[in-house]
Design an enzyme around this catalytic site. Structure first.
Site, short mmCIF file in Angstrom:
data_model
loop_
_atom_site.label_atom_id
_atom_site.label_comp_id
_atom_site.label_asym_id
_atom_site.label_seq_id
_atom_site.Cartn_x
_atom_site.Cartn_y
_atom_site.Cartn_z
N HIS A 105 39.44 49.15 49.35
CA HIS A 105 40.31 48.44 48.60
C HIS A 105 40.91 47.39 49.62
CE1 HIS A 105 44.13 47.33 46.57
NE2 HIS A 105 43.68 47.98 45.69
N ASP A 147 40.15 53.64 40.95
CA ASP A 147 39.31 53.67 39.68
C ASP A 147 38.33 54.93 39.96
OD1 ASP A 147 39.32 50.04 40.19
OD2 ASP A 147 39.86 51.46 38.33
C1 SDX Z 1 40.84 47.33 41.89
O1 SDX Z 1 43.54 44.14 44.58
C2 SDX Z 1 43.91 45.07 43.79
O2 SDX Z 1 45.02 45.67 43.97
C3 SDX Z 1 42.76 45.68 42.77
C4 SDX Z 1 43.48 47.03 42.01
C5 SDX Z 1 44.63 46.71 41.06
O3 SDX Z 1 45.11 47.69 40.71
O4 SDX Z 1 44.60 45.59 40.64
O5 SDX Z 1 43.72 48.00 43.15
C6 SDX Z 1 42.17 47.69 41.20
O6 SDX Z 1 40.27 46.52 41.83
C7 SDX Z 1 40.50 48.47 42.92
C8 SDX Z 1 39.14 48.19 43.63
C9 SDX Z 1 38.16 48.60 42.67
N1 SDX Z 1 36.84 48.03 42.99
C10 SDX Z 1 35.86 48.98 43.48
O7 SDX Z 1 35.96 50.21 43.74
C11 SDX Z 1 34.51 48.36 43.92
C12 SDX Z 1 33.96 48.86 45.12
N2 SDX Z 1 34.85 48.49 46.19
C13 SDX Z 1 34.52 47.21 47.06
O8 SDX Z 1 33.86 46.35 46.21
C14 SDX Z 1 35.34 46.69 48.03
O9 SDX Z 1 36.06 47.60 48.59
C15 SDX Z 1 36.56 45.78 47.12
C16 SDX Z 1 36.35 44.84 46.47
C17 SDX Z 1 37.73 46.85 46.48
C18 SDX Z 1 37.50 45.42 48.64
O10 SDX Z 1 36.53 44.59 49.07
P1 SDX Z 1 37.14 43.72 50.40
O11 SDX Z 1 38.59 44.08 50.80
O12 SDX Z 1 36.79 42.28 50.24
O13 SDX Z 1 36.34 44.28 51.59
P2 SDX Z 1 35.02 43.85 52.08
O14 SDX Z 1 34.28 43.55 51.01
O15 SDX Z 1 35.37 43.01 53.27
O16 SDX Z 1 34.61 45.31 52.95
C19 SDX Z 1 34.94 45.69 54.25
C20 SDX Z 1 33.65 46.53 54.79
C21 SDX Z 1 32.45 45.69 54.63
O17 SDX Z 1 31.25 46.30 55.59
P3 SDX Z 1 31.36 45.36 56.87
O18 SDX Z 1 30.71 44.09 56.42
O19 SDX Z 1 32.44 45.46 57.54
O20 SDX Z 1 30.38 46.16 57.72
O21 SDX Z 1 33.69 47.67 54.09
C22 SDX Z 1 32.49 47.76 53.15
C23 SDX Z 1 31.74 46.26 53.26
O22 SDX Z 1 30.45 46.25 52.93
N3 SDX Z 1 32.85 48.04 51.84
C24 SDX Z 1 31.96 49.43 51.42
C25 SDX Z 1 32.65 49.32 50.08
N4 SDX Z 1 33.91 48.88 50.00
C26 SDX Z 1 33.86 47.98 51.33
N5 SDX Z 1 30.92 49.82 51.46
C27 SDX Z 1 30.56 50.81 50.67
N6 SDX Z 1 31.05 51.12 49.54
C28 SDX Z 1 32.31 50.49 49.30
N7 SDX Z 1 32.98 50.73 47.93
#
Ligand code: SDX
Length: 429
Positions: A306, A364
């Site tokens: 998140h 989710d």
């Molecule tokens: C919702 O914003 C909100 O409030 C949204 C929400 C709402 O109520 O409106 O809460 C609802 O959208 C919840 C999130 C649902 N999405 C998912 O579950 C999809 C999977 N999650 C990721 O796509 C990700 O965690 C996000 C999009 C939710 C957040 O992405 P960020 O904040 O941009 O984080 P990032 O992509 O910069 O990740 C930081 C690191 C990265 O690794 P490094 O480059 O530092 O090595 O964490 C890793 C990412 O690769 N990472 C994950 C991961 N999420 C982040 N690695 C594996 N699996 C994951 N799910």
């Protein structure tokens, strides 16, 4: 005016900016004069460090895993309140008295039907259209049917548009489900609660009576509450940006529906259940954990991570409890998907990759298990999220429209394309 200042030194120039304080949470540096003073923009794609507005509706503390709707904690509301009371709280800023709640419920109840002509819109879609495609289209089309509530400068029209949006979104979503499965639309009923009405419109058929199970009704209502609002997430920011151009409220909410559909946002509940099913059994979890950690693989653990929560999403905790309640009620012992979810969570939370990045289950991760147990297809999961989030979008839109400082949102960019160059005639190319 805040006495505290932030200074920025560029070369031999020192610039001062006010530091603004909210009631709780991070302070902000007021950089509205930055471009005028320095000729520079800030650079923050993804808005990781940007406050795009001030708001009094929802507060999130990502470190503590805290979510407050108008100051009330989500776990207290989930235990003691109900969705329409939470709608009133988000819209008007205070918990209603009994009389205020009764009046609000009555106003919502009187607006749950769609204009009969809107039924024809559904017949223009393929039966296998994704419900979010239908919901996005029908919400936008509301502007073609409710002309008397599209003038955003009229507070009364803003109010009736808000009531209509919240009242009709369950009907719109339920009709998308019925259309997809080839069953007749079921009209809303005034004698049912908001959650029971939605379940009745989805699962009742003309050939038999359908009684909504009160435990399922409670679980549905709680899912709605947990999804109701969430500060300036991507879809809410989309609604605000759309509303900043004075677009009509239905167009703004349709824009929010479109943004929520993405699997990185609201589409994650559908993607998370599909992922849990693909994993199938706990022995395959290590394979998927490895994929999630592999930078060359676009796969991510859906329902994990998140932007704000760097600890357990408080909604996921309530959702996990609700999943167990519903599965126990339905006698779905040892649901394999829930088993995989719990084992996946356990393994991930012990893995340094997830610990270092503070990746926890989000809202989710468990919601799909409940919705699946209730009987919804995965294609309906995000439509249900959109249904529940509509009150948050509407509340944030109303707050922005009423803000005397409202300006059209117009971000700038760091341009790295071609500088000006002369046209080359075709004969010379
Ligand atoms: C919702 O914003 C909100 O409030 C949204 C929400 C709402 O109520 O409106 O809460 C609802 O959208 C919840 C999130 C649902 N999405 C998912 O579950 C999809 C999977 N999650 C990721 O796509 C990700 O965690 C996000 C999009 C939710 C957040 O992405 P960020 O904040 O941009 O984080 P990032 O992509 O910069 O990740 C930081 C690191 C990265 O690794 P490094 O480059 O530092 O090595 O964490 C890793 C990412 O690769 N990472 C994950 C991961 N999420 C982040 N690695 C594996 N699996 C994951 N799910």
């Amino acid at each position: 005016m805040s006495a505290e200042k932030a200074t920025l030194t560029i070369g031999d120039q020192v610039y001062e900016f006010d530091v603004l304080h909210g009631s709780v949470g991070p302070d902000v540096i007021d950089i509205r004069s930055l471009y005028a003073k320095t000729g520079m923009f800030t650079y923050d794609p993804g808005f990781t460090s940007t406050a795009a507005c001030d708001s009094a509706i929802t507060y999130i503390d990502g470190a503590k895993g805290q979510l407050l709707y108008r100051g009330y904690s989500i776990d207290e509301l989930a235990q003691n309140s109900n969705y329409l009371e939470v709608c009133y709280l988000l819209l008007y800023g205070a918990l209603p008295s009994q009389a205020e709640l009764a009046d609000f419920v009555e106003r919502i109840t009187m607006h749950t039907m769609l204009h009969e002509q809107m039924h024809n819109l559904y017949r223009g879609f393929r039966r296998d259209a994704h419900p979010m495609a239908i919901v996005c289209g029908v919400v936008g089309a509301m502007a073609a049917f409710y002309h008397d509530s599209t003038d955003i400068n009229d507070p009364e029209q803003r109010e009736i548009a808000s009531i209509r949006m919240i009242a009709k979104i369950p009907t719109i979503a339920a009709y998308a489900f019925k259309y997809a499965i080839g069953q007749p639309f079921v009209y809303p009923r005034n004698d049912l609660s908001y959650a029971a009405n939605f379940l009745h419109m989805c699962f009742s058929v003309p050939t038999a009576d359908y009684e909504v199970d009160p435990i399922i009704e409670r679980a549905m209502d709680r899912i709605f509450m947990l999804h109701a609002d969430h500060e300036q997430n991507a879809s809410t920011s989309t609604v605000r940006l759309s509303g900043s151009s004075d677009a009509n409220p239905f167009a703004c909410i349709a824009a929010g529906v479109a943004c929520l559909w993405g699997p990185a946002h609201g589409g994650a509940n559908e993607a998370a259940l599909n992922m849990l099913r693909e994993i199938g059994t706990p022995d395959r979890i290590p394979e998927f954990i490895a994929k999630a950690k592999d930078k060359s693989d676009p796969f991510r653990l859906m329902g994990f991570g998140h932007r704000v929560y760097k600890s357990y999403d408080p909604r996921a905790q309530v959702m996990q409890q609700t999943a167990k309640e519903v599965l126990d009620l339905l006698g779905v012992e040892n649901n394999p998907t829930l088993q995989v979810a719990r084992e996946l969570e356990k393994i991930a939370l012990e893995d340094p990759y997830f610990i270092e990045r503070k990746l926890y289950p989000n809202v989710d991760f468990y919601s799909g298990i409940i919705l699946d147990a209730i009987g919804f297809p995965t294609s309906m999961f995000t439509a249900i999220f959109a249904l529940a989030r509509t009150v948050g979008w509407v509340s944030q839109w109303k707050e922005m429209i009423a803000d005397p400082q409202k300006k059209i949102g117009r971000p700038r960019q760091l341009y790295n394309g071609e500088p000006r160059r002369d046209y080359v005639p075709l004969s010379n190319r």
